[in-house]
Scaffold this motif. Structure first.
Motif, PDB file in Angstrom:
ATOM      1  N   PRO A  69       0.702  -1.389  -0.091  1.00  0.00           N
ATOM      2  CA  PRO A  69      -0.188   0.188   0.055  1.00  0.00           C
ATOM      3  C   PRO A  69       0.930   1.279  -0.100  1.00  0.00           C
ATOM      4  O   PRO A  69       0.470   2.074  -0.823  1.00  0.00           O
ATOM      5  N   PRO A  70       1.949   1.340   0.761  1.00  0.00           N
ATOM      6  CA  PRO A  70       2.635   2.609   0.916  1.00  0.00           C
ATOM      7  C   PRO A  70       3.352   3.011  -0.540  1.00  0.00           C
ATOM      8  O   PRO A  70       3.330   4.117  -0.980  1.00  0.00           O
ATOM      9  N   THR A  71       3.720   1.824  -1.439  1.00  0.00           N
ATOM     10  CA  THR A  71       4.210   2.158  -2.567  1.00  0.00           C
ATOM     11  C   THR A  71       3.230   2.578  -3.795  1.00  0.00           C
ATOM     12  O   THR A  71       3.409   3.363  -4.432  1.00  0.00           O
ATOM     13  N   ILE A  72       2.226   1.811  -3.513  1.00  0.00           N
ATOM     14  CA  ILE A  72       0.866   2.029  -4.369  1.00  0.00           C
ATOM     15  C   ILE A  72       0.490   3.242  -4.274  1.00  0.00           C
ATOM     16  O   ILE A  72       0.200   4.193  -5.374  1.00  0.00           O
ATOM     17  N   THR A  73       0.206   4.027  -3.124  1.00  0.00           N
ATOM     18  CA  THR A  73      -0.418   5.119  -2.776  1.00  0.00           C
ATOM     19  C   THR A  73       0.671   6.150  -3.398  1.00  0.00           C
ATOM     20  O   THR A  73       0.160   7.464  -3.772  1.00  0.00           O
ATOM     21  N   LYS A  74       1.897   6.139  -3.157  1.00  0.00           N
ATOM     22  CA  LYS A  74       2.734   6.923  -3.661  1.00  0.00           C
ATOM     23  C   LYS A  74       2.739   7.107  -5.189  1.00  0.00           C
ATOM     24  O   LYS A  74       2.942   8.120  -5.762  1.00  0.00           O
ATOM     25  N   SER A  75       2.771   5.773  -5.722  1.00  0.00           N
ATOM     26  CA  SER A  75       3.030   5.924  -7.242  1.00  0.00           C
ATOM     27  C   SER A  75       1.878   6.366  -7.743  1.00  0.00           C
ATOM     28  O   SER A  75       1.751   7.086  -8.934  1.00  0.00           O
ATOM     29  N   GLN A  76       0.612   6.086  -7.220  1.00  0.00           N
ATOM     30  CA  GLN A  76      -0.556   6.670  -8.015  1.00  0.00           C
ATOM     31  C   GLN A  76      -1.039   8.173  -7.511  1.00  0.00           C
ATOM     32  O   GLN A  76      -2.172   8.811  -7.870  1.00  0.00           O
ATOM     33  N   ASN A  77      -0.447   8.500  -6.318  1.00  0.00           N
ATOM     34  CA  ASN A  77      -0.550   9.881  -5.796  1.00  0.00           C
ATOM     35  C   ASN A  77      -1.515   9.914  -5.098  1.00  0.00           C
ATOM     36  O   ASN A  77      -2.802  10.923  -5.230  1.00  0.00           O
ATOM     37  N   LEU A  78      -2.220   8.958  -4.321  1.00  0.00           N
ATOM     38  CA  LEU A  78      -3.751   8.603  -3.908  1.00  0.00           C
ATOM     39  C   LEU A  78      -3.745   9.501  -2.516  1.00  0.00           C
ATOM     40  O   LEU A  78      -2.506   9.599  -1.859  1.00  0.00           O
ATOM     41  N   GLN A  79      -4.692  10.307  -2.456  1.00  0.00           N
ATOM     42  CA  GLN A  79      -4.998  11.204  -1.314  1.00  0.00           C
ATOM     43  C   GLN A  79      -5.734  10.519  -0.082  1.00  0.00           C
ATOM     44  O   GLN A  79      -5.392  10.885   1.005  1.00  0.00           O
ATOM     45  N   HIS A  80      -6.618   9.513  -0.603  1.00  0.00           N
ATOM     46  CA  HIS A  80      -7.227   8.923   0.370  1.00  0.00           C
ATOM     47  C   HIS A  80      -7.170   7.346   0.345  1.00  0.00           C
ATOM     48  O   HIS A  80      -7.366   6.802  -0.850  1.00  0.00           O
ATOM     49  N   HIS A  81      -6.731   6.552   1.208  1.00  0.00           N
ATOM     50  CA  HIS A  81      -6.532   4.982   1.337  1.00  0.00           C
ATOM     51  C   HIS A  81      -6.656   4.578   2.681  1.00  0.00           C
ATOM     52  O   HIS A  81      -6.418   5.147   3.640  1.00  0.00           O
ATOM     53  N   HIS A  82      -7.140   3.308   2.752  1.00  0.00           N
ATOM     54  CA  HIS A  82      -7.407   2.826   4.088  1.00  0.00           C
ATOM     55  C   HIS A  82      -7.048   1.475   3.941  1.00  0.00           C
ATOM     56  O   HIS A  82      -6.902   0.969   2.890  1.00  0.00           O
ATOM     57  N   ALA A  83      -6.918   0.525   5.085  1.00  0.00           N
ATOM     58  CA  ALA A  83      -6.888  -0.715   5.143  1.00  0.00           C
ATOM     59  C   ALA A  83      -7.545  -1.300   6.392  1.00  0.00           C
ATOM     60  O   ALA A  83      -7.746  -0.671   7.404  1.00  0.00           O
ATOM     61  N   PHE A  84      -8.557  -2.203   6.123  1.00  0.00           N
ATOM     62  CA  PHE A  84      -9.228  -2.764   7.064  1.00  0.00           C
ATOM     63  C   PHE A  84      -9.345  -4.166   7.482  1.00  0.00           C
ATOM     64  O   PHE A  84      -8.860  -4.935   6.461  1.00  0.00           O
ATOM     65  N   ARG A  85      -9.434  -4.598   8.339  1.00  0.00           N
ATOM     66  CA  ARG A  85      -9.294  -5.881   8.789  1.00  0.00           C
ATOM     67  C   ARG A  85     -10.542  -6.814   9.084  1.00  0.00           C
ATOM     68  O   ARG A  85     -11.258  -6.099   9.926  1.00  0.00           O
ATOM     69  N   ILE A  86     -11.022  -7.720   8.355  1.00  0.00           N
ATOM     70  CA  ILE A  86     -12.013  -8.502   8.638  1.00  0.00           C
ATOM     71  C   ILE A  86     -11.613  -9.582   9.674  1.00  0.00           C
ATOM     72  O   ILE A  86     -10.788 -10.302   9.647  1.00  0.00           O
ATOM     73  N   PRO A  87     -12.594  -9.649  10.879  1.00  0.00           N
ATOM     74  CA  PRO A  87     -12.091 -10.328  12.090  1.00  0.00           C
ATOM     75  C   PRO A  87     -12.216 -11.849  11.583  1.00  0.00           C
ATOM     76  O   PRO A  87     -12.965 -12.202  10.674  1.00  0.00           O
ATOM     77  N   ALA A  88     -11.280 -12.545  12.130  1.00  0.00           N
ATOM     78  CA  ALA A  88     -11.209 -13.987  11.768  1.00  0.00           C
ATOM     79  C   ALA A  88     -12.604 -14.840  11.845  1.00  0.00           C
ATOM     80  O   ALA A  88     -13.009 -15.746  11.309  1.00  0.00           O
ATOM     81  N   PHE A  89     -12.985 -14.460  13.135  1.00  0.00           N
ATOM     82  CA  PHE A  89     -14.442 -15.064  13.316  1.00  0.00           C
ATOM     83  C   PHE A  89     -15.511 -14.789  12.133  1.00  0.00           C
ATOM     84  O   PHE A  89     -16.672 -15.640  12.304  1.00  0.00           O
ATOM     85  N   LEU A  90     -15.471 -13.820  11.577  1.00  0.00           N
ATOM     86  CA  LEU A  90     -16.513 -13.599  10.255  1.00  0.00           C
ATOM     87  C   LEU A  90     -16.190 -14.468   9.305  1.00  0.00           C
ATOM     88  O   LEU A  90     -16.929 -14.269   8.035  1.00  0.00           O
ATOM     89  N   PHE A  91     -15.183 -15.304   9.151  1.00  0.00           N
ATOM     90  CA  PHE A  91     -14.703 -16.061   7.842  1.00  0.00           C
ATOM     91  C   PHE A  91     -16.145 -16.888   7.533  1.00  0.00           C
ATOM     92  O   PHE A  91     -16.406 -16.933   6.536  1.00  0.00           O
TER      93      PHE A  91
END
Length: 304
Positions: A69-91
């Motif tokens: 993600p850091p490389t992608i956001t820099k390469s694409q000059n992204l202003q808004h980006h997030h990472a969310f984790r899906i809890p394992a028990f929701l699998f």
């Protein structure tokens, strides 16, 4: 080294060529689907096994998107980006959503509600609801799965319910999730599911997207030193670039020749490759360095 332009079989049947771009020394075998096919006995004479390199399946996931993600956001000059984790028990809930889609072509509303209500109620998910407000558009990715791989939500995502429908209606998502589950079981650890979210860029088109192949640096005798990151970016060599949508005719952008497009794509691929090696130098560990050196990998380039 300049790329040369090789028209594929299908381009001979159209007025606008479908391009395969590759270096002059590459050897190609084409099957009836007009896609280049490389098999081990063809590759081995050009890239033989050695003390530093052995032909093998790479140890990492097909995309390993969460590393970059850091490389992608820099390469694409992204202003808004997030990472969310899906809890394992929701699998298991997500798998029931998937089964619902397989059986009916839709995801049952009660399953979607159960999944989303539980997910956004968690303290660790407090930013999800704020992000998916029903107005802003997002590019949602789960490792190997991108928006185009979803049967129900193939484009931008606006709500958390759409995220669930997107993941539940994608064969690649199913494969990614089960691979993560199997790996967690073998390693006796908690399953990790990361959803990467970037601002949707409507100007990006798969019609102007290219995929570049990077040869394994170890095949050239490159060895990772005692200190991770002590290698030269020039050790990584672009050996081929192909049009992403290789079955469709390629329409040249206004005012550009095929050679100009080839030069732009090659330059862009080199810059992306440099971003990747710099990112590995600055923030990634020895294991990732070793995989980059020993394994071939691909990078995507988009003309905008």
């Amino acid at each position: 080294m300049k790329l040369k332009i090789i028209p594929t079989k299908s381009s001979l049947q159209t007025s606008q060529p479908l391009m395969l771009l590759e270096v002059p020394t590459a050897q190609l075998t084409q099957n009836n689907s007009t896609i280049s096919l490389h098999v081990l006995h063809e590759i081995s004479p050009l890239i033989p096994n050695s003390d530093h390199f052995q032909h093998a399946m790479p140890p990492w996931a097909p995309s390993s998107y969460s590393l970059w993600p850091p490389t992608i956001t820099k390469s694409q000059n992204l202003q808004h980006h997030h990472a969310f984790r899906i809890p394992a028990f929701l699998f298991e809930v997500l798998m029931r959503c998937y089964s619902s889609w397989v059986n009916s072509g839709q995801v049952a509303q009660d399953l979607v509600k159960d999944m989303t209500d539980t997910w956004i109620s968690l303290k660790s998910s407090k930013n999800i609801k704020r992000c998916f407000d029903g107005k802003r558009e997002w590019f949602v990715r789960l490792d190997q799965m991108s928006p185009k791989d979803s049967a129900l939500i193939p484009g931008p995502t606006r709500s958390i319910k759409d995220v669930v429908r997107k993941l539940a209606s994608g064969m690649k998502a199913y494969g990614v999730l089960h691979r993560e589950a199997d790996e967690a079981k073998v390693q006796k650890k908690e399953m990790v599911m990361h959803v990467m979210v970037n601002a949707w860029n409507a100007s990006m088109s798969r019609g102007f997207k290219f995929r570049a192949l990077v040869a394994p640096a170890a095949a050239q005798g490159v060895v990772l030193g005692l200190d991770a990151g002590k290698y030269d970016p020039e050790d990584f060599c672009l050996v081929a670039i192909s049009k992403y949508r290789w079955l469709k005719p390629f329409t040249l952008p206004d005012g550009l020749t095929t050679q100009q497009v080839a030069d732009m794509v090659q330059d862009g691929a080199h810059r992306v490759l440099l971003d990747i090696t710099r990112s590995a130098d600055n923030s990634l560990g020895r294991e990732v360095h070793e995989m980059l050196i020993k394994s071939k990998f691909t990078v995507n380039v988009s003309l905008q």
